[in-house]
Design a protein around this motif. Structure first.
Motif, PDB file in Angstrom:
ATOM      1  N   ASP A  78     -58.405 -14.419 125.447  1.00  0.00           N
ATOM      2  CA  ASP A  78     -57.073 -15.036 125.293  1.00  0.00           C
ATOM      3  C   ASP A  78     -56.058 -13.996 124.823  1.00  0.00           C
ATOM      4  N   ARG A  79     -54.833 -14.166 125.261  1.00  0.00           N
ATOM      5  CA  ARG A  79     -53.758 -13.273 124.809  1.00  0.00           C
ATOM      6  C   ARG A  79     -53.228 -13.804 123.480  1.00  0.00           C
ATOM      7  N   ILE A  80     -53.461 -13.082 122.412  1.00  0.00           N
ATOM      8  CA  ILE A  80     -53.189 -13.622 121.067  1.00  0.00           C
ATOM      9  C   ILE A  80     -51.986 -12.985 120.379  1.00  0.00           C
ATOM     10  N   ALA A  81     -51.505 -11.876 120.902  1.00  0.00           N
ATOM     11  CA  ALA A  81     -50.398 -11.164 120.246  1.00  0.00           C
ATOM     12  C   ALA A  81     -49.845 -10.175 121.258  1.00  0.00           C
ATOM     13  N   GLN A  82     -48.785  -9.489 120.884  1.00  0.00           N
ATOM     14  CA  GLN A  82     -48.281  -8.442 121.769  1.00  0.00           C
ATOM     15  C   GLN A  82     -47.970  -7.191 120.964  1.00  0.00           C
ATOM     16  N   LEU A  83     -48.080  -6.077 121.654  1.00  0.00           N
ATOM     17  CA  LEU A  83     -47.911  -4.779 121.020  1.00  0.00           C
ATOM     18  C   LEU A  83     -46.590  -4.175 121.491  1.00  0.00           C
TER      19      LEU A  83
END
Ligand SMILES: O=c1ccn([C@H]2C[C@H](O)[C@@H](COP(=O)(O)OP(=O)(O)OP(=O)(O)O)O2)c(=O)[nH]1
Ligand SMILES: [Mg+2]
Length: 153
Positions: free
Chosen positions: A107-112
């Motif tokens: 799952d995509r949980i955050a972004q950088l």
């Protein structure tokens, strides 16, 4: 044209920009975890990077998860120093009052967000120069008629 910078990486799965022009590259969970209401958990991403000197990467929440499920990041924005070589981890917090939230691996949980950063040379003085704002802060300019929709219990 968007400026780009080479960032060396090891990853189970590469962070990816969803659209051209996006500032944040999505980070994927390397593990599954269920967050109970009010619970926080540090979730691995399987990603490690070597930023060039003079850069920082911020680990920031994804708005959709925040708006729809109350999922946020405790220390947002998390700061990844240029010298850090460990796994990037995300300190997730389920702020929802009643609903658990389950994260699956992948799952995509955050972004950088990768940014150039200045290091301050702190120059000590007896007295700071004046400015129009002066010492006014914490609502000193008032609040006005804010947008009040979207209130969640
Ligand atoms: O959301 C985050 C924030 C930080 N880090 C990593 C990279 C960063 O370089 C290191 C240290 O972070 P920070 O300086 O914010 O934490 P600290 O509590 O001050 O730890 P330290 O004493 O190691 O500096 O932890 C993450 O993986 N995810
Ligand atoms: Mg630190």
């Amino acid at each position: 044209m968007t400026e780009s910078v080479d960032v060396l990486i090891t990853a189970d799965r590469l962070p990816a920009y969803a659209h051209p022009g996006d500032a944040g590259a999505d980070l994927h969970a390397a593990e599954a975890v269920e967050l109970q209401p009010g619970q926080r958990a540090t979730v691995g991403t399987g990603v490690a990077i070597a930023l060039p000197d003079g850069y920082v990467a911020f680990v920031v929440p994804r708005s959709g998860l925040a708006f729809k499920h109350g999922l946020t990041i405790v220390n947002a924005p998390g700061t990844v120093d240029a010298g850090y070589r460990g796994e990037i981890k995300v300190a997730l917090l389920n702020t929802d009052a009643t609903e658990p939230y389950r994260i699956e691996a992948g799952d995509r949980i955050a972004q950088l967000v990768v940014m150039p950063v200045s290091r301050a040379r702190f120059v000590e003085v007896e007295r700071l120069p004046g400015s129009q704002r002066g010492e006014g802060g914490f609502g000193s300019t008032g609040f006005g008629e804010g947008h009040k929709s979207g209130v969640h219990a």
